[in-house]
Design a protein around this motif. Sequence first.
Motif, short mmCIF file in Angstrom:
data_model
loop_
_atom_site.label_atom_id
_atom_site.label_comp_id
_atom_site.label_asym_id
_atom_site.label_seq_id
_atom_site.Cartn_x
_atom_site.Cartn_y
_atom_site.Cartn_z
N THR A 133 23.81 54.15 43.27
CA THR A 133 22.45 54.27 43.34
C THR A 133 21.88 55.46 43.80
O THR A 133 21.06 56.35 43.23
CB THR A 133 21.78 53.03 43.36
N ILE A 134 22.00 55.62 45.29
CA ILE A 134 21.58 56.76 46.14
C ILE A 134 22.09 58.05 45.71
O ILE A 134 21.51 59.18 45.52
CB ILE A 134 21.60 56.27 47.48
N GLY A 135 23.41 58.03 45.59
CA GLY A 135 23.96 59.21 45.16
C GLY A 135 23.80 59.75 43.89
O GLY A 135 23.35 60.88 43.83
N MET A 136 23.43 58.84 42.80
CA MET A 136 22.99 59.37 41.40
C MET A 136 21.53 59.83 41.66
O MET A 136 21.21 61.08 41.09
CB MET A 136 23.28 58.34 40.51
N PHE A 137 20.91 59.16 42.50
CA PHE A 137 19.49 59.45 42.54
C PHE A 137 19.31 60.88 43.33
O PHE A 137 18.51 61.81 42.65
CB PHE A 137 18.82 58.32 43.60
N ALA A 138 20.16 61.39 43.98
CA ALA A 138 20.06 62.65 44.87
C ALA A 138 20.52 63.73 43.91
O ALA A 138 20.28 64.82 43.84
CB ALA A 138 21.04 62.44 46.31
N ALA A 139 21.79 63.29 43.08
CA ALA A 139 22.39 64.49 42.30
C ALA A 139 21.15 64.52 41.06
O ALA A 139 21.19 65.96 40.89
CB ALA A 139 23.61 63.86 41.68
N THR A 234 29.38 57.34 53.59
CA THR A 234 30.35 58.07 52.99
C THR A 234 30.37 58.20 51.28
O THR A 234 30.62 59.03 50.77
CB THR A 234 31.73 57.40 53.38
N LEU A 235 30.07 56.91 50.79
CA LEU A 235 30.08 56.74 49.25
C LEU A 235 28.97 57.83 48.58
O LEU A 235 29.11 58.46 47.70
CB LEU A 235 29.93 55.42 48.88
N VAL A 236 27.89 57.80 49.40
CA VAL A 236 26.48 58.43 48.93
C VAL A 236 26.97 60.08 48.69
O VAL A 236 26.63 60.62 47.68
CB VAL A 236 25.32 58.38 49.88
N SER A 241 28.26 64.43 45.04
CA SER A 241 29.07 65.49 45.04
C SER A 241 29.98 65.46 43.56
O SER A 241 29.90 66.30 42.80
CB SER A 241 30.24 65.90 46.02
N ALA A 242 30.31 64.34 43.40
CA ALA A 242 31.24 64.26 41.88
C ALA A 242 30.16 64.15 40.83
O ALA A 242 30.45 64.91 39.80
CB ALA A 242 31.75 62.61 41.94
N LEU A 243 28.94 63.67 40.70
CA LEU A 243 27.99 63.77 39.99
C LEU A 243 27.43 65.13 39.71
O LEU A 243 27.22 65.51 38.52
CB LEU A 243 26.87 62.69 39.89
N LEU A 244 27.43 65.91 40.69
CA LEU A 244 26.58 67.33 40.58
C LEU A 244 27.82 68.34 39.86
O LEU A 244 27.60 69.11 38.96
CB LEU A 244 26.56 67.76 42.04
N GLU A 245 29.06 67.73 39.95
CA GLU A 245 30.23 68.39 39.46
C GLU A 245 30.03 68.10 37.99
O GLU A 245 30.11 69.00 36.75
CB GLU A 245 31.41 68.26 39.88
N VAL A 246 29.65 66.97 37.55
CA VAL A 246 29.73 66.66 35.94
C VAL A 246 28.25 67.20 35.34
O VAL A 246 28.54 67.46 34.30
CB VAL A 246 29.77 64.86 35.92
N LEU A 247 27.16 67.16 36.34
CA LEU A 247 26.00 67.53 35.53
C LEU A 247 26.23 68.81 35.10
O LEU A 247 25.35 69.49 34.46
CB LEU A 247 24.87 67.43 36.74
#
Length: 353
Positions: A133-139, A234-236, A241-247
């Motif tokens: 949730t937080i990782g996608m929010f940041a990406a 760690t997961l965030v 990083s993973a979602l930014l690459e996909v974006l």
Amino acid sequence: MTTVDTGAPRRPRVPSFVRYLARRLVIALGLLLGSTLVGFLLVQAVPGDPVAANLSDEALGDPEAVAAFEQRWGLDEPLPVQYLTYLGNLVQGDFGMSQHTGRPVLEDLLDHVPATLEIAVPAFVLSVLLGITIGMFAALRHGKAADQAVRVGSLLGLSTPPFWMSLLVLYLFFFVLGLSPGGGRLSPEFSPPPTVTGLYPVDALLAGEPMVAWDAVQHAALPVLVLTLVTTATLVRFVRSALLEVLRKDYITAAYAKGLPARTVRHRHLLRAGLVQIMTMAGLTFASMLAGTVLIESVFAWPGVGNYAYASASALDRPAILGVTVFVAAAYILINLVVDLLYGLADPRIRLS
């Protein structure tokens, strides 16, 4: 051109999934065998004498007592014989006898693994939910103030030593606020419930003891909190990083250009494309939790695998150290196998062959 039917029965074709699973199981067994060899050699290379670590000063002065101890634990045999003997016993489910506790290592592990699961499973579930949730929010807010705040927060979580965070949380919630009990799995006024699963909250509810279950949950709350904070950080960063690459992919831009709802793009295209990498990291994270977090368990006096491994290493308890090694290796191998099998569900482009 005609084909002549010879009448010979055709050999049934084995599904690709079965072949893939069979290969993975063979590889897993090979890795497990290799881990026992590496663990055995590393234990032998550890400086220190297990005889001196387990016998009193008076017994050390008695050559007969020393010889009896070495004979009992097979220390007087050559190393190849010791390893083959251990491997033969391991195949039969015999992990050996702990030199420190005097009990079978398998029984010790069965006592300590549920305690680790009791804090690892809820911490893992919370960490994955918060991390995604937080990782996608940041990406999705890359470069903005919210993204910078998330990056700073996750960096602080990664930079904070787990033992220091454990001490801080214990001091705040136990000594200052009095909102949480101290260490251990249960308060002194309660007895452990009858063992069914080894998980105190579950066993207490099955035994009809809700107060014991609530006390066990309260004791597990702080270790779960610290483990969740450490893992979420760690997961965030990884999810972001993973979602930014996909974006940056063209099909994401095309999906937005077609006018698809943002929710559809996020969940059906963005998250699904990055799910394979996220699953890999999540699997490794869960395996590390099962391996035991020594520092967190030590601060909270939590009798999990990490605490058992630390006590075994301190006493140079070789059978126990090897037992923990086999358990940790099996956990990593099994979870990695499960993650590999889930790849096909997460991304239809991946075929198991």
